[in-house]
Design an enzyme around this catalytic site. Structure first.
Site, PDB file in Angstrom:
ATOM      1  N   CYS A 160       2.656  -4.908   6.785  1.00  0.00           N
ATOM      2  CA  CYS A 160       2.427  -4.786   5.344  1.00  0.00           C
ATOM      3  C   CYS A 160       3.680  -4.247   4.654  1.00  0.00           C
ATOM      4  O   CYS A 160       4.718  -4.059   5.283  1.00  0.00           O
ATOM      5  CB  CYS A 160       1.252  -3.850   5.072  1.00  0.00           C
ATOM      6  SG  CYS A 160      -0.351  -4.549   5.548  1.00  0.00           S
ATOM      7  N   HIS A 218       0.821  -1.209   0.000  1.00  0.00           N
ATOM      8  CA  HIS A 218       0.000   0.000   0.000  1.00  0.00           C
ATOM      9  C   HIS A 218       0.854   1.258   0.000  1.00  0.00           C
ATOM     10  O   HIS A 218       2.037   1.221   0.316  1.00  0.00           O
ATOM     11  CB  HIS A 218      -0.969   0.010   1.185  1.00  0.00           C
ATOM     12  CG  HIS A 218      -0.314  -0.044   2.533  1.00  0.00           C
ATOM     13  ND1 HIS A 218       0.388   1.018   3.072  1.00  0.00           N
ATOM     14  CD2 HIS A 218      -0.267  -1.033   3.452  1.00  0.00           C
ATOM     15  CE1 HIS A 218       0.839   0.688   4.265  1.00  0.00           C
ATOM     16  NE2 HIS A 218       0.459  -0.559   4.522  1.00  0.00           N
TER      17      HIS A 218
END
Length: 123
Positions: A98, A79
């Protein structure tokens, strides 16, 4: 690194979880999965500037965590940065395991890959 039919399509610098040493094993361990996975979903409405899902945990990840009586975790994404007005709850590790790239890079990645695209993740 994103792999295409003819090899590596493009490499990207990235930010990882607060404990970037070693493969993610359990939920909350601060690590990012390492190894070969695939892009398995897209989230245009993410709390971050676009996100694409990684197929973690795989069968081996699940089996290892279960053997230890733990959860492997999940919801691992590539992301961009937080959307305006979103304040990450953990300033030390706003990636939560992440893979963070710049907003421009996630726009390129999002446009370039389809679900099922292999991704190799190495710290």
């Amino acid at each position: 690194m994103l792999d295409g039919a003819e090899g590596v399509v493009r490499r990207f610098p990235m930010g990882l979880g607060f404990a970037p040493e070693g493969h993610k094993q359990f939920e909350g361990d601060g690590r990012t999965p390492e190894g070969s996975y695939v892009i398995d979903r897209r989230n245009p409405n993410s709390l971050f500037h676009l996100s694409i899902g990684i197929s973690y945990p795989n069968e081996a990840d699940i089996a290892y965590a279960r053997a230890q009586g733990r959860s492997p975790g999940g919801d691992i994404f590539v992301h961009g940065g937080p959307r305006p007005g979103i304040d990450p709850t953990d300033k030390r590790d706003w990636t939560a395991g992440c893979i963070a790239v710049t907003d421009r890079e996630i726009e390129d990645i999002y446009a370039m890959v389809n679900d099922g695209t292999p991704i190799n993740i190495y710290a």
